[in-house]
Design a protein around this motif. Structure first.
Motif, PDB file in Angstrom:
ATOM      1  N   GLU A   7     -22.263  11.576 -24.483  1.00 46.97           N
ATOM      2  CA  GLU A   7     -23.499  11.641 -25.226  1.00 46.97           C
ATOM      3  C   GLU A   7     -23.053  12.935 -26.398  1.00 46.97           C
ATOM      4  OE1 GLU A   7     -27.906  13.561 -24.070  1.00 46.97           O
ATOM      5  OE2 GLU A   7     -26.004  14.810 -23.605  1.00 46.97           O
ATOM      6  N   VAL A   8     -22.285  13.122 -26.573  1.00 51.18           N
ATOM      7  CA  VAL A   8     -21.757  14.189 -28.069  1.00 51.18           C
ATOM      8  C   VAL A   8     -21.218  13.151 -28.373  1.00 51.18           C
ATOM      9  CG1 VAL A   8     -20.214  15.497 -28.822  1.00 51.18           C
ATOM     10  CG2 VAL A   8     -21.449  16.310 -26.302  1.00 51.18           C
ATOM     11  N   GLN A   9     -20.875  11.965 -27.873  1.00 49.90           N
ATOM     12  CA  GLN A   9     -19.976  10.975 -28.929  1.00 49.90           C
ATOM     13  C   GLN A   9     -20.470  10.577 -29.757  1.00 49.90           C
ATOM     14  OE1 GLN A   9     -16.365   8.877 -26.626  1.00 49.90           O
ATOM     15  NE2 GLN A   9     -14.859  10.374 -27.682  1.00 49.90           N
ATOM     16  N   PHE A  10     -21.666   9.652 -28.976  1.00 51.35           N
ATOM     17  CA  PHE A  10     -22.650   8.538 -29.310  1.00 51.35           C
ATOM     18  C   PHE A  10     -23.960   9.556 -30.465  1.00 51.35           C
ATOM     19  CE2 PHE A  10     -27.677   7.937 -28.547  1.00 51.35           C
ATOM     20  CZ  PHE A  10     -27.146   6.972 -29.052  1.00 51.35           C
ATOM     21  N   THR A  15     -25.511  10.095 -36.059  1.00 51.82           N
ATOM     22  CA  THR A  15     -25.956  10.826 -37.159  1.00 51.82           C
ATOM     23  C   THR A  15     -24.870  10.354 -38.266  1.00 51.82           C
ATOM     24  OG1 THR A  15     -26.544  13.029 -35.682  1.00 51.82           O
ATOM     25  CG2 THR A  15     -25.921  12.663 -38.058  1.00 51.82           C
ATOM     26  N   ALA A  16     -23.566   9.635 -38.115  1.00 50.55           N
ATOM     27  CA  ALA A  16     -23.197   8.574 -39.092  1.00 50.55           C
ATOM     28  C   ALA A  16     -23.635   7.761 -39.425  1.00 50.55           C
ATOM     29  CB  ALA A  16     -21.894   8.896 -38.178  1.00 50.55           C
ATOM     30  N   ALA A  17     -24.189   7.349 -38.763  1.00 50.95           N
ATOM     31  CA  ALA A  17     -25.361   5.528 -38.637  1.00 50.95           C
ATOM     32  C   ALA A  17     -26.250   6.249 -39.592  1.00 50.95           C
ATOM     33  CB  ALA A  17     -25.242   4.989 -37.720  1.00 50.95           C
ATOM     34  N   ILE A  69     -27.509   6.496 -20.674  1.00 54.07           N
ATOM     35  CA  ILE A  69     -26.460   8.032 -20.557  1.00 54.07           C
ATOM     36  C   ILE A  69     -26.992   9.223 -20.263  1.00 54.07           C
ATOM     37  CG2 ILE A  69     -25.085   9.674 -22.391  1.00 54.07           C
ATOM     38  CD1 ILE A  69     -25.176   7.668 -24.150  1.00 54.07           C
ATOM     39  N   ASP A  70     -28.362   8.652 -20.260  1.00 54.61           N
ATOM     40  CA  ASP A  70     -29.746   9.911 -19.380  1.00 54.61           C
ATOM     41  C   ASP A  70     -28.937   9.874 -17.952  1.00 54.61           C
ATOM     42  OD1 ASP A  70     -29.752  11.962 -21.998  1.00 54.61           O
ATOM     43  OD2 ASP A  70     -31.616  10.944 -22.455  1.00 54.61           O
ATOM     44  N   ASP A  71     -29.251   8.256 -17.965  1.00 55.34           N
ATOM     45  CA  ASP A  71     -29.230   7.949 -16.550  1.00 55.34           C
ATOM     46  C   ASP A  71     -27.996   7.850 -15.578  1.00 55.34           C
ATOM     47  OD1 ASP A  71     -32.031   6.992 -16.230  1.00 55.34           O
ATOM     48  OD2 ASP A  71     -31.262   5.492 -17.399  1.00 55.34           O
TER      49      ASP A  71
END
Length: 89
Positions: A7-10, A15-17, A69-71
């Protein structure tokens, strides 16, 4: 914990995108192009369309992937035996 790292990497990549797609107008102002699209100069209409539709598309993608990811986080917490009350604190 693997889902939390994902989740942190995503979040960092999205954010960059978002920053890239939202500021694509600056890229077009650096490299001016003579051309027309839909009756508008390319250097004006492409950044507007990328800003609107690019951010819209990224929002949909971020929502779908974020829900997955939350799931995964919920399933990891259930596997570890973390109760709902402990998650709220």
């Amino acid at each position: 914990m693997k889902a939390y790292k994902k989740e942190v990497q995503f979040t960092i990549w999205m954010t960059a995108a978002f920053i890239l797609v939202g500021n694509v107008g600056l890229i077009f102002s650096i490299f001016p192009v003579d051309g027309m699209l839909f009756g508008f100069p390319v250097m004006y209409i492409v950044p507007i369309l990328m800003g609107w539709f690019g951010v819209f598309f990224l929002t949909i993608v971020a929502g779908k992937i974020g829900n997955r990811i939350d799931d995964e986080i919920d399933s990891e917490n259930d596997a570890l035996g973390v109760s709902d009350e402990a998650k709220d604190v």
